[in-house]
Design a protein around this motif. Sequence first.
Motif, short mmCIF file in Angstrom:
data_model
loop_
_atom_site.label_atom_id
_atom_site.label_comp_id
_atom_site.label_asym_id
_atom_site.label_seq_id
_atom_site.Cartn_x
_atom_site.Cartn_y
_atom_site.Cartn_z
N GLN A 22 0.85 -1.19 0.00
CA GLN A 22 0.00 0.00 0.00
C GLN A 22 0.88 1.24 0.00
O GLN A 22 1.86 1.32 0.75
CB GLN A 22 -0.90 0.05 1.24
N ASN A 54 -9.16 5.53 -3.22
CA ASN A 54 -8.14 4.48 -3.30
C ASN A 54 -8.31 3.66 -4.57
O ASN A 54 -9.40 3.59 -5.15
CB ASN A 54 -8.10 3.60 -2.04
N LYS A 63 -2.10 -1.21 -3.64
CA LYS A 63 -3.23 -0.43 -3.09
C LYS A 63 -2.73 1.01 -2.99
O LYS A 63 -1.87 1.33 -2.17
CB LYS A 63 -3.62 -0.98 -1.71
N VAL A 65 -3.54 4.84 -2.19
CA VAL A 65 -4.47 5.65 -1.42
C VAL A 65 -4.11 7.12 -1.60
O VAL A 65 -2.94 7.50 -1.48
CB VAL A 65 -4.41 5.29 0.09
N GLU A 88 -1.35 -4.58 2.63
CA GLU A 88 -2.71 -5.12 2.83
C GLU A 88 -2.65 -6.63 2.74
O GLU A 88 -2.10 -7.18 1.79
CB GLU A 88 -3.67 -4.57 1.78
N SER A 218 -6.03 3.68 7.01
CA SER A 218 -5.42 3.31 5.73
C SER A 218 -6.42 3.47 4.60
O SER A 218 -7.59 3.57 4.83
CB SER A 218 -4.95 1.86 5.79
#
Length: 218
Positions: A22, A54, A63, A65, A88, A218
């Motif tokens: 992430q 995201n 991932k 964000v 993640e 997150s």
Amino acid sequence: MTAPTTSTTTPVAPPPTTGRVQLALNVSDLEASVAFYSAMFGVEPHKRRPGYANFAIAEPPLKLVLLETSEATRGTGTTGALNHLGVEVASAEAVLAARARFTDAGLAAFDENDTTCCYALQDKVWVHDPAGAPWEVYTVKDENPAEARPATASLGILGDGACCTSAASDGAASDGAASDTAASNSAASNSATSNSTASGTAARADSDAAPTAQACCS
């Protein structure tokens, strides 16, 4: 015969079966950033909320964000770009396994279980690298919880530029102000005992009023 067309759209990744990195970035213009990263990775956002987006990218597994902040916080270029980092994972058991690994390695870790932040219900554990960069290992338990809260919903443990509004910083400033007040009152107490007594009472009141540290997102 018509040649088959080739899609350039990257498929949205399902929840990871093993894990994916992430990358959480601060952005000052969310709409422009969403447009840029949609074009860059060929996929639309997985989730959009006020001040937040995201991307669940299948290739490369990522991932991404985006957290909207002020221009002053974001800066330009790489300055202020990084909010935090993470991994993640597929389950709460994997978060616990990471927690055990950190403990065995002697790393200071901070747990958050059943925390609702960034518009999702999550379990997570935080660590910081030697230079202070925050990493989280987390799993999403519910993408749309009944009481969804934004990235600013809880107290940041990430330091400057954290995704959450840092009541910790506010608390530190309050403690600093209380310390200054106590020092001033202590000096005054050299000439007046009554001022010293008042200073002690005020210091205790400031301490009692200090906010309680909780954690982030997150």
